[in-house]
Design a protein around this motif. Structure first.
Motif, PDB file in Angstrom:
ATOM      1  N   PHE A 293       0.959  -1.195  -0.006  1.00 51.29           N
ATOM      2  CA  PHE A 293       0.105  -0.078   0.263  1.00 51.29           C
ATOM      3  C   PHE A 293       0.842   1.244   0.193  1.00 51.29           C
ATOM      4  O   PHE A 293       1.987   1.185   0.593  1.00 51.29           O
ATOM      5  CB  PHE A 293      -0.752   0.031   1.155  1.00 51.29           C
ATOM      6  CG  PHE A 293      -2.037  -1.084   1.169  1.00 51.29           C
ATOM      7  CD1 PHE A 293      -3.112  -0.709   0.613  1.00 51.29           C
ATOM      8  CD2 PHE A 293      -1.482  -2.157   1.849  1.00 51.29           C
ATOM      9  CE1 PHE A 293      -4.147  -1.812   0.795  1.00 51.29           C
ATOM     10  CE2 PHE A 293      -2.757  -3.424   1.705  1.00 51.29           C
ATOM     11  CZ  PHE A 293      -3.798  -3.053   1.084  1.00 51.29           C
ATOM     12  N   VAL A 294       0.376   2.219  -0.820  1.00 50.16           N
ATOM     13  CA  VAL A 294       0.776   3.556  -0.711  1.00 50.16           C
ATOM     14  C   VAL A 294      -0.282   4.692  -0.385  1.00 50.16           C
ATOM     15  O   VAL A 294      -1.537   4.599  -0.885  1.00 50.16           O
ATOM     16  CB  VAL A 294       1.542   3.949  -2.277  1.00 50.16           C
ATOM     17  CG1 VAL A 294       1.550   5.459  -2.013  1.00 50.16           C
ATOM     18  CG2 VAL A 294       2.636   3.356  -2.380  1.00 50.16           C
ATOM     19  N   GLY A 295       0.173   5.598   0.409  1.00 48.77           N
ATOM     20  CA  GLY A 295      -0.807   6.576   0.671  1.00 48.77           C
ATOM     21  C   GLY A 295      -1.102   7.161   2.154  1.00 48.77           C
ATOM     22  O   GLY A 295      -0.799   6.154   3.038  1.00 48.77           O
ATOM     23  N   SER A 296      -1.474   8.132   2.465  1.00 52.46           N
ATOM     24  CA  SER A 296      -1.684   8.728   3.908  1.00 52.46           C
ATOM     25  C   SER A 296      -2.751   7.817   4.475  1.00 52.46           C
ATOM     26  O   SER A 296      -2.373   7.814   5.734  1.00 52.46           O
ATOM     27  CB  SER A 296      -2.005  10.084   3.745  1.00 52.46           C
ATOM     28  OG  SER A 296      -3.264  10.248   3.019  1.00 52.46           O
ATOM     29  N   ILE A 297      -3.843   7.526   4.045  1.00 51.03           N
ATOM     30  CA  ILE A 297      -4.855   6.794   4.587  1.00 51.03           C
ATOM     31  C   ILE A 297      -4.337   5.493   5.100  1.00 51.03           C
ATOM     32  O   ILE A 297      -4.571   4.935   6.319  1.00 51.03           O
ATOM     33  CB  ILE A 297      -6.336   6.499   3.713  1.00 51.03           C
ATOM     34  CG1 ILE A 297      -6.712   7.968   3.422  1.00 51.03           C
ATOM     35  CG2 ILE A 297      -7.267   5.726   4.488  1.00 51.03           C
ATOM     36  CD1 ILE A 297      -7.203   8.780   4.603  1.00 51.03           C
ATOM     37  N   ALA A 298      -3.683   4.671   4.444  1.00 50.69           N
ATOM     38  CA  ALA A 298      -3.030   3.456   4.681  1.00 50.69           C
ATOM     39  C   ALA A 298      -2.074   3.645   5.686  1.00 50.69           C
ATOM     40  O   ALA A 298      -1.968   2.708   6.608  1.00 50.69           O
ATOM     41  CB  ALA A 298      -2.357   2.779   3.245  1.00 50.69           C
ATOM     42  N   HIS A 299      -1.170   4.501   5.505  1.00 55.74           N
ATOM     43  CA  HIS A 299      -0.027   4.735   6.273  1.00 55.74           C
ATOM     44  C   HIS A 299      -0.347   5.092   7.853  1.00 55.74           C
ATOM     45  O   HIS A 299       0.031   4.688   8.947  1.00 55.74           O
ATOM     46  CB  HIS A 299       0.876   5.977   5.723  1.00 55.74           C
ATOM     47  CG  HIS A 299       2.048   6.127   6.882  1.00 55.74           C
ATOM     48  ND1 HIS A 299       3.201   5.376   6.799  1.00 55.74           N
ATOM     49  CD2 HIS A 299       2.424   7.518   7.403  1.00 55.74           C
ATOM     50  CE1 HIS A 299       4.058   6.122   7.457  1.00 55.74           C
ATOM     51  NE2 HIS A 299       3.501   7.237   8.179  1.00 55.74           N
ATOM     52  N   TYR A 300      -1.196   5.894   7.956  1.00 52.15           N
ATOM     53  CA  TYR A 300      -1.784   6.406   9.199  1.00 52.15           C
ATOM     54  C   TYR A 300      -2.619   5.682   9.987  1.00 52.15           C
ATOM     55  O   TYR A 300      -2.993   5.764  11.113  1.00 52.15           O
ATOM     56  CB  TYR A 300      -2.257   7.973   9.200  1.00 52.15           C
ATOM     57  CG  TYR A 300      -0.931   8.817   8.974  1.00 52.15           C
ATOM     58  CD1 TYR A 300      -0.087   9.280   9.940  1.00 52.15           C
ATOM     59  CD2 TYR A 300      -0.753   9.635   7.914  1.00 52.15           C
ATOM     60  CE1 TYR A 300       0.975  10.036   9.553  1.00 52.15           C
ATOM     61  CE2 TYR A 300       0.193  10.378   7.526  1.00 52.15           C
ATOM     62  CZ  TYR A 300       1.019  10.751   8.381  1.00 52.15           C
ATOM     63  OH  TYR A 300       1.953  11.664   8.183  1.00 52.15           O
ATOM     64  N   ASN A 301      -3.218   4.747   9.266  1.00 53.16           N
ATOM     65  CA  ASN A 301      -4.183   3.776   9.883  1.00 53.16           C
ATOM     66  C   ASN A 301      -3.756   2.178   9.536  1.00 53.16           C
ATOM     67  O   ASN A 301      -4.610   1.316   9.374  1.00 53.16           O
ATOM     68  CB  ASN A 301      -5.646   4.030   9.308  1.00 53.16           C
ATOM     69  CG  ASN A 301      -6.302   5.472   9.591  1.00 53.16           C
ATOM     70  OD1 ASN A 301      -6.379   5.706  10.603  1.00 53.16           O
ATOM     71  ND2 ASN A 301      -5.971   6.209   8.594  1.00 53.16           N
TER      72      ASN A 301
END
Length: 280
Positions: free
Chosen positions: A238-246
């Motif tokens: 996964f790439v992206g802020s939603i994936a990263h922070y959750n």
């Protein structure tokens, strides 16, 4: 010298691989050929960092939003050629960036969970399958706009916990009229809806907020990942802020589906740099 770009509509991350192997970096304005002409993009590219590279860049690998169609790619190439007329230029879309950054030269499933969502099946060299990405109205399951839309709908219908709604009112001073104005009358409603994900992430210890993400991730798996051949035997990245922070919720949702999540990163630029370094 190799120049690499990971560009969205709001920002672009640039990385330079120098002949001695050193890396330099720069963050500049974003580009999107769907909304900008090649002339407009070329003008914005004339910042100090990029101008200082004139005459030295031999190869450019540009990954960007709006770069799926051949004619859009050509517009980006034309803009880059105004600065680097002698360079070999390759332009690809952000899904290829996700695959190269997370899978590298190995097979796997690459996903984007940012403001929107997307995915592909990658064989280690090229994308061999992908699911439709019809945008924030008809798709984007698991993305920030999708999660935010559910959150705002629950606010309007008074279907969120009272303690969460009280905090929302205190922090954002929301009304139904304000929400509808932003969603139906203002530009970039997907960004507006996605902006509430920071609040939801901050309150993910609350069962309601946790479940918003969990259920949205499960919908993403159903619509995307689980439709690829042998999906349960491949690493999912996964790439992206939603994936990263959750990432904790995402990994739990994946585990409950029998999926193997390998890598979760916020931005692909570091992975892209490593990918292209290995090509040297």
């Amino acid at each position: 010298m190799i120049l690499i770009a990971d560009s969205g509509s709001s920002k672009t991350d640039w990385r330079v691989i120098h002949p001695d192997g050193k890396i330099s970096q720069h963050r500049g304005v974003g580009f999107n050929p769907y909304y900008q002409t090649s002339e407009e993009m070329a003008l914005q590219m004339r910042d100090e960092f990029l101008l200082n590279l004139e005459g030295s860049v031999k190869q450019i690998f540009y990954y960007g939003a709006g770069c799926s169609a051949p004619e859009r790619k050509a517009e980006v190439v034309q803009a880059l050629q105004t600065l680097y007329s002698e360079a070999h230029i390759e332009v690809d879309h952000d899904l290829a960036a996700a695959a190269h950054a997370t899978c590298g030269y190995e097979a796997g499933i690459a996903c984007i969970l940012g403001t929107g969502s997307n995915s592909c099946d990658y064989d280690g060299e090229k994308i061999i399958d992908s699911r439709p990405a019809p945008g924030y109205i008809l798709g984007d399951e698991g993305g920030g706009g999708y999660v935010g839309r559910k959150f705002l709908r629950d606010f309007i219908n008074d279907e969120m916990p009272s303690e969460i709604k009280a905090e929302v009112l205190e922090r954002f001073h929301l009304t139904r009229e304000i929400i509808q104005d932003h969603v139906y009358r203002q530009p970039f409603p997907n960004r507006y809806m996605a902006s509430f994900c920071r609040f939801i992430t901050e309150h993910r210890s609350n069962p309601y907020c946790y479940q918003l993400f969990y259920d949205s991730f499960q919908e993403f798996f159903s619509k995307h990942v689980c439709k690829y051949r042998d999906y349960d035997k491949k690493p999912v990245n996964f790439v992206g802020s939603i994936a990263h922070y959750n990432s904790d919720i995402l990994r739990k949702a994946a585990m409950d589906r029998g999926l193997h999540v390998k890598l979760i990163i916020e931005s692909p630029i570091a992975g892209l740099t490593l990918y292209h370094q290995k090509k040297l």
